[in-house]
Motif scaffolding. Structure first.
Motif: not given
Ligand SMILES: Nc1ncnc2c1ncn2[C@@H]1O[C@H](COP(=O)(O)OP(=O)(O)OP(=O)(O)O)[C@@H](O)[C@H]1O
Ligand SMILES: [Mg+2]
Lengths: 246, 251
Positions: B10-12, B15-17, B38-43, B84-86, B162-164
């Protein structure tokens, strides 16, 4: 973010910075590198500024005392005490806060937004300690030398002003800068310098370490780091002066 | 094997995941796909602990990661390689120093052994004679390779990417994908790859997990993905007009 949260987060970060280092040998190497980057690279600017300020203080004192009955050697004494008490520690501290502080905040902030800090953490390295501790130690070790250099060079600057303008006899100046010398003033200046060194490195590091976003935020964090470390330097100046000189 | 159970982030208050459970299999390339945002990086960051999950559990070969203390996590992290992505190479270090970095920090190898290991990893990613260059002097594709070399230098059991191939041309992207897939099989690593590139899915997706709006939308193999009934996944897979036309022709 409110003041108390900020304060709390700063202390939590410092707690991580001062936890047990990974491998002492690597830290020693990093400290030496930082002494070069933060310390040796600042010698030039400290010398230039100190020469000029030493000269200006001497001339200003001279012109304020024009045709008075006060003995001329007191001009040397005034210049010396100004340098020792305030200029070579606090002014140099403020200048370094700008130079070193922005350097630290932007370096660490860039590492944050390009995920280099995450990469360190993923390797099982305490990134706070690895990145910040060597900078703090390097500055606390080396900045006292910068202060001593500034004192010495500032006095030479005053002497050059005296010789080049003929504002007063050089012998009076030289007598003055030795007259009623209080060694404790040097101790006082060095104590201040060490405290400032901690502020100048840890505060910008804190702002850099907590950057979120992109290049714009890195710039902002660097400005904040410099502004807040400058304010804290002045606050510390006040407190240490009250503690040591009162 | 990595087992994720009911993960919530959960961010603020948002529910992101939401309640994601999935098994990532050993010796296979496990792909996590989904739209941007969609939340891949957060996952991925929740699984490795760079972000704290709000609920759920993660098991690395039956070792409960979430309830571990700081020191135990550190131990697990040393078994993880991450891309990492970058790329996240250290700007102030050369290519060689970057790859050698984890060895310098942790191993008790002699300098000669470290160099040997570093060079063998660089050779593995088809890079030679660039040891003394700095990251700023490399192309995006070369940076990714150096980052891969750095990720595998300590013989990880788990590899996260992450996104190689973001920001790479399709051909270079394919080379990077194949490289990761080869390394995975060669060293029997549990590999997890985030991507939104359908080329990668078809090339190396041994197991595919589709994330949609923070939930697991679908799970299967690349063979199954083309005839899925899941509407969201279909939307994602046949996002380009080119793909849509081909699908129209073949059905
Ligand atoms: N530190 C954070 N604080 C608040 N919200 C966040 C934070 N990090 C990510 N989010 C939110 O979580 C959601 C998922 O982000 P994420 O970076 O996981 O997407 P992604 O699938 O990796 O996208 P991409 O393919 O562009 O990298 C987004 O809506 C983003 O705004
Ligand atoms: Mg992402």
């Amino acid at each position: 973010m409110n003041f108390f949260t900020l304060f709390g987060r700063y202390f939590i970060l410092m707690g991580r910075v001062f936890s047990r280092p990974e491998k002492t040998k690597i830290y020693v190497k990093q400290i030496i590198r930082e002494i070069e980057v933060l310390g040796l690279n600042s010698v030039g600017i400290v010398i230039i500024i100190s020469v000029f300020i030493g000269a200006v203080i001497t001339l200003q004192t001279r012109y304020n005392l024009e045709s008075s009955w006060i003995p001329l050697y007191l001009i040397g004494l005034t210049a010396r005490d100004t340098l020792l008490l305030e200029f070579s520690s606090t002014m140099v501290g403020l200048i370094l806060a700008g130079k070193v502080g922005s350097n630290i905040a932007s370096e660490i902030g860039t590492m944050r937004i390009t995920e280099q800090i995450d990469a360190l953490e993923m390797m099982g390295i305490n990134s706070a300690s690895y990145l910040i501790l060597p900078k703090i130690i390097a500055a606390m070790l080396f900045n006292p030398f910068l202060t001593l250099i500034s004192m010495f060079v500032g006095l030479i600057g005053g002497w050059l002003a005296v010789v080049l303008t003929g504002a007063l006899p050089s012998s009076d100046y030289i007598f003055g800068i030795q007259y009623l010398f209080v060694p404790f003033y040097v101790t006082y200046a060095l104590v201040k310098t060490v405290v400032y060194a901690f502020i100048i490195t840890s505060v910008p590091a804190f702002y850099g370490y907590n950057v979120q976003g992109g290049a714009l935020e890195v710039g902002r964090s660097s400005t904040r780091g410099v502004v807040y470390s400058s304010i804290l330097i002045l606050l510390a100046d006040l407190i240490i002066t009250q503690l040591m000189l009162a | 094997m990595i087992k994720v159970e009911n993960l919530v982030k959960i961010f603020n208050g948002v529910k992101v995941l939401e309640d994601i459970s999935v098994d990532f299999e050993k010796g296979k390339t496990n792909l996590v796909i989904g739209r941007s945002g969609s939340g891949k990086t957060v996952f991925m960051k929740c699984i490795v602990g760079l972000l704290e999950a709000d609920e759920g559990a993660v098991f690395y070969d039956n070792r409960d990661f979430v309830s571990m203390n700081f020191m135990e996590r550190k131990q697990i992290r040393r078994e993880i390689g991450m891309l990492f992505q970058g790329s996240a190479l250290f700007d102030s270090l050369t290519v060689e120093e970057n790859v050698m970095f984890p060895l310098n920090m942790f191993s008790n190898m002699t300098p000669g052994e470290k160099l040997e290991r570093t060079n063998s990893c660089l050779r593995r990613v088809d890079l030679a004679d660039i040891n003394k260059l700095y990251p700023g002097e490399l192309s995006g594709g070369m940076k990714k390779r150096v980052a891969i070399a750095r990720a595998i230098v300590e013989n990880p059991r788990y590899l996260f990417c992450d996104e190689p191939n973001s920001g790479l041309d399709p051909k270079t992207a394919l080379v990077i994908d194949d490289l990761i897939s080869e390394i995975t099989h060669e060293f029997d690593i549990t590999t997890v790859i985030n991507t939104h590139d359908m080329n990668s899915v078809m090339e190396i997706g041994e197991k595919v997990v589709f994330i949609h709006d923070g939930r697991k939308g679908w799970e299967g193999t690349r063979e199954e993905i083309l005839d899925t009934a899941d509407e969201n996944l279909n939307d994602f897979v046949f996002a380009s007009n080119f793909a849509k036309k081909i699908k129209a022709l073949t059905t």
